[in-house]
Motif scaffolding. Structure first.
Motif, short mmCIF file in Angstrom:
data_model
loop_
_atom_site.label_atom_id
_atom_site.label_comp_id
_atom_site.label_asym_id
_atom_site.label_seq_id
_atom_site.Cartn_x
_atom_site.Cartn_y
_atom_site.Cartn_z
N ILE A 41 0.83 -1.20 0.00
CA ILE A 41 0.00 0.00 0.00
C ILE A 41 0.87 1.25 0.00
O ILE A 41 1.84 1.35 0.77
CB ILE A 41 -0.95 -0.01 1.22
CG1 ILE A 41 -1.95 -1.16 1.08
CG2 ILE A 41 -1.68 1.33 1.36
CD1 ILE A 41 -2.79 -1.40 2.30
N TRP A 42 0.53 2.21 -0.86
CA TRP A 42 1.25 3.49 -0.93
C TRP A 42 0.95 4.28 0.34
O TRP A 42 -0.22 4.51 0.67
CB TRP A 42 0.80 4.26 -2.16
CG TRP A 42 1.53 5.53 -2.46
CD1 TRP A 42 2.55 5.68 -3.35
CD2 TRP A 42 1.28 6.82 -1.90
NE1 TRP A 42 2.97 7.00 -3.37
CE2 TRP A 42 2.20 7.72 -2.48
CE3 TRP A 42 0.39 7.31 -0.94
CZ2 TRP A 42 2.23 9.06 -2.15
CZ3 TRP A 42 0.42 8.66 -0.60
CH2 TRP A 42 1.34 9.53 -1.21
N VAL A 43 1.96 4.74 1.04
CA VAL A 43 1.76 5.43 2.31
C VAL A 43 2.84 6.47 2.52
O VAL A 43 3.99 6.29 2.12
CB VAL A 43 1.73 4.42 3.49
CG1 VAL A 43 3.04 3.67 3.60
CG2 VAL A 43 1.37 5.11 4.80
N LEU A 60 -10.28 17.78 0.30
CA LEU A 60 -10.25 16.62 -0.58
C LEU A 60 -11.65 16.10 -0.92
O LEU A 60 -11.79 15.22 -1.78
CB LEU A 60 -9.43 15.50 0.07
CG LEU A 60 -7.99 15.89 0.44
CD1 LEU A 60 -7.34 14.79 1.27
CD2 LEU A 60 -7.17 16.18 -0.81
N GLY A 61 -12.63 16.59 -0.21
CA GLY A 61 -13.99 16.17 -0.50
C GLY A 61 -14.50 15.10 0.45
O GLY A 61 -13.73 14.49 1.21
N PRO A 62 -15.79 14.83 0.40
CA PRO A 62 -16.41 13.91 1.36
C PRO A 62 -15.99 12.46 1.20
O PRO A 62 -16.19 11.66 2.11
CB PRO A 62 -17.91 14.07 1.08
CG PRO A 62 -17.98 14.55 -0.34
CD PRO A 62 -16.78 15.41 -0.53
N ASP A 63 -15.41 12.10 0.05
CA ASP A 63 -15.07 10.70 -0.18
C ASP A 63 -13.76 10.28 0.49
O ASP A 63 -13.48 9.08 0.59
CB ASP A 63 -14.97 10.42 -1.68
CG ASP A 63 -16.33 10.48 -2.36
OD1 ASP A 63 -17.34 10.30 -1.66
OD2 ASP A 63 -16.38 10.72 -3.58
N VAL A 64 -12.92 11.23 0.91
CA VAL A 64 -11.70 10.83 1.61
C VAL A 64 -12.08 10.18 2.93
O VAL A 64 -12.96 10.66 3.65
CB VAL A 64 -10.76 12.04 1.83
CG1 VAL A 64 -11.39 13.07 2.75
CG2 VAL A 64 -9.42 11.58 2.38
N GLU A 101 -3.28 18.82 -0.87
CA GLU A 101 -3.68 19.11 -2.24
C GLU A 101 -2.72 18.51 -3.25
O GLU A 101 -3.11 18.12 -4.35
CB GLU A 101 -3.80 20.62 -2.43
CG GLU A 101 -4.98 21.20 -1.63
CD GLU A 101 -5.05 22.71 -1.70
OE1 GLU A 101 -4.01 23.35 -1.97
OE2 GLU A 101 -6.15 23.26 -1.48
N LYS A 102 -1.47 18.39 -2.86
CA LYS A 102 -0.47 17.79 -3.74
C LYS A 102 -0.56 16.27 -3.74
O LYS A 102 -0.52 15.64 -4.81
CB LYS A 102 0.93 18.22 -3.32
CG LYS A 102 2.04 17.60 -4.15
CD LYS A 102 3.41 18.07 -3.67
CE LYS A 102 4.52 17.42 -4.49
NZ LYS A 102 5.87 17.86 -4.01
N LEU A 103 -0.70 15.66 -2.58
CA LEU A 103 -0.68 14.20 -2.48
C LEU A 103 -2.02 13.56 -2.81
O LEU A 103 -2.06 12.40 -3.23
CB LEU A 103 -0.26 13.79 -1.06
CG LEU A 103 1.16 14.17 -0.64
CD1 LEU A 103 1.38 13.88 0.84
CD2 LEU A 103 2.20 13.44 -1.48
N ARG A 104 -3.13 14.27 -2.58
CA ARG A 104 -4.48 13.77 -2.87
C ARG A 104 -4.70 12.36 -2.31
O ARG A 104 -5.03 11.41 -3.04
CB ARG A 104 -4.75 13.77 -4.37
CG ARG A 104 -4.50 15.08 -5.09
CD ARG A 104 -5.33 16.21 -4.58
NE ARG A 104 -6.78 15.97 -4.72
CZ ARG A 104 -7.72 16.84 -4.36
NH1 ARG A 104 -7.37 17.98 -3.79
NH2 ARG A 104 -9.00 16.55 -4.52
#
Length: 462
Positions: free
Chosen positions: A38-40, A90-94, A60-63
């Protein structure tokens, strides 16, 4: 899935202002996630010198798809601010996730109070965090994952059940030190040479004020001696850290492990100095191996003395006596090992006389330095439940639960009076001419350094 774990921007503790230590819990979780592909990333804002605007830019850069936080009670508001920011940017989906003792023990309260917090990892985090991320990635429900708390579609808080503790800590990969700014960690008087490691989890004793004991379920689990020294060697050779503080709740539980770690260090020729938090009764038990421990690099021992009477120690559930405390400090002095004593100020039955008696005991013990902390009722502890039921708690702001602010009065002293006595204890202890002379002229370089540091803090605040 892209996971970002954040240690939020934090103020420094007034007495140890030069100290910055790594978020080891996040580093363990990051290493486990990475071992599963997993990317972390870890963002340690305090070490990096980042404020909230810089953290927002990083989001905002890593999203990231998942943002996780942890930390003690005093930083819980800051951790929640990280998650609120993540939702806004990032919005409600994060997916926003919190873990660690505070959020584990107050999962229902925090989920009910903060709609931007999606999930709490309850208890030990590595396996739970991985299964959570995979379930979200694959679109599977969370109810089958042990160790979670979250709101269901109807807004009800769901607890999925207790996850068994990891039996063999050596089965976990080493913390992801490479994801942290290791060059920025430092400890009191010794600067960037120092860092923190953890060689075990938990504690089997019953101190009424300790939330770590509740979080780890009263179980002590150690890394093996070889694994401990492997990690010491890694931070020494790769990151230049030749001074290590072990952040274990109680390092010295196993005599056999103590001996094995020391022999491993000596056999490898590892030139590292290290400090530990230890119980007085176990120091007395192991006084015959203190020479071996000193030879292997032990230079600093912190002991929780807490009170100046056996009756007070019994009320805390410490399981030690003042006789053992005196013997332990005497044994450490004989081996020229720096001693740090922890005392609690503001127990319910404390008076001016009993508080000042603790400072006098610190002088008698000839401790090299002392921390006087207000009695703090951390959520989930027996002390908290007692204080809450009795109406003793006057400070409700979690950010003040930092072992520097007074949370409760005593029967005879106001919060302001307790704080004034705490400051008086610090000044009486550290500004004694004979202590300054002995400390600043000591042949032990570590003792000279720590005394010079605390003299600056007491006189100039820096």
């Amino acid at each position: 899935m892209r996971v970002v774990l954040v240690d939020p921007p934090k103020p420094r503790w007034w007495l140890l202002a030069d100290t910055v230590m790594p978020p080891i819990g996040l580093a363990y979780i990051a290493s486990f996630l990475r071992s599963k592909g997993i990317w972390v990333r870890i963002l340690d804002c305090t070490a990096l010198g980042w404020g909230w605007e810089r953290l927002a830019s990083a989001f905002e850069k890593l999203r990231p798809d998942v943002v996780g936080v942890g930390g003690p009670t005093c930083y819980s508001k800051r951790a929640l601010r990280v998650l609120e920011m993540a939702k806004e940017l990032l919005g409600p989906d994060v997916l926003t996730v919190a873990g660690g003792p505070h959020f584990s023990l107050l999962a229902e309260h925090e989920l009910s109070s903060n709609d931007f917090l999606d999930v709490v990892v309850v208890g030990e985090g590595e396996l739970t965090a991985y299964e959570l991320v995979k379930a979200v990635e694959e679109g599977r429900p969370l109810k089958g994952i042990l160790g979670l708390a979250f709101r269901d579609e109807g807004g009800h808080i769901v607890f999925t059940g207790e996850r068994p503790l990891v039996k063999d800590l050596d089965s976990l990969p080493m913390p992801a030190w490479d994801l942290l700014p290791m060059e920025r960690y430092r400890l009191v008087a010794w600067g960037k040479r120092a860092t923190m490691l953890v060689s075990s989890r938990g504690c089997p004793f019953n101190c009424s004020f300790c939330s770590e004991r509740i979080f780890w379920r009263g179980v002590w689990r150690p890394h093996s001696p070889g694994r401990v020294v492997d990690e010491m060697a890694l931070v020494r050779t790769k990151y230049g850290k030749d001074l290590i503080w072990f952040g274990d709740d109680t390092f010295n539980l196993s005599r056999e492990r103590n001996i094995a770690i020391c022999r491993e260090i000596l056999e490898r020729g590892l030139n590292v100095s290290w400090g530990i938090e230890a119980r007085a009764d176990l120091i007395v038990r192991d006084r015959d191996i203190l020479g071996l421990m000193k030879e292997a690099g032990l230079f600093w021992v912190l002991m929780g003395v807490e009170g100046a009477s056996d009756a007070e120690l019994r009320r805390y559930g410490k399981g030690i006596t003042l006789r053992q405390v005196r013997e332990a400090f005497r044994a450490l002095r004989e081996h020229d090992i720096i001693t740090q004593a922890m005392f609690i100020i503001g127990e319910r039955w404390d008076t001016k006389a009993s508080i000042l008696a603790k400072e006098r005991l610190a002088e008698e013990l000839d401790a090299d330095f002392v921390i006087f902390t207000p009695l703090t009722p951390f959520p989930g502890t027996p002390l908290y439940e007692l204080a809450k039921s009795q109406g003793w708690i006057e400070e409700k702001d979690w950010s003040k639960y930092d072992l520097a602010h007074v949370i409760m009065p005593t029967e005879t002293l106001s919060k302001r009076e307790v704080r004034a006595l705490m400051i008086a204890c610090y000044r009486r202890f550290f500004l004694r001419p004979i202590k300054l002379l002995k400390g600043l002229t000591s042949r032990n370089p570590y003792r000279r350094a720590v005394n010079a540091y605390f003299l600056r803090r007491m006189l100039f605040g820096r």
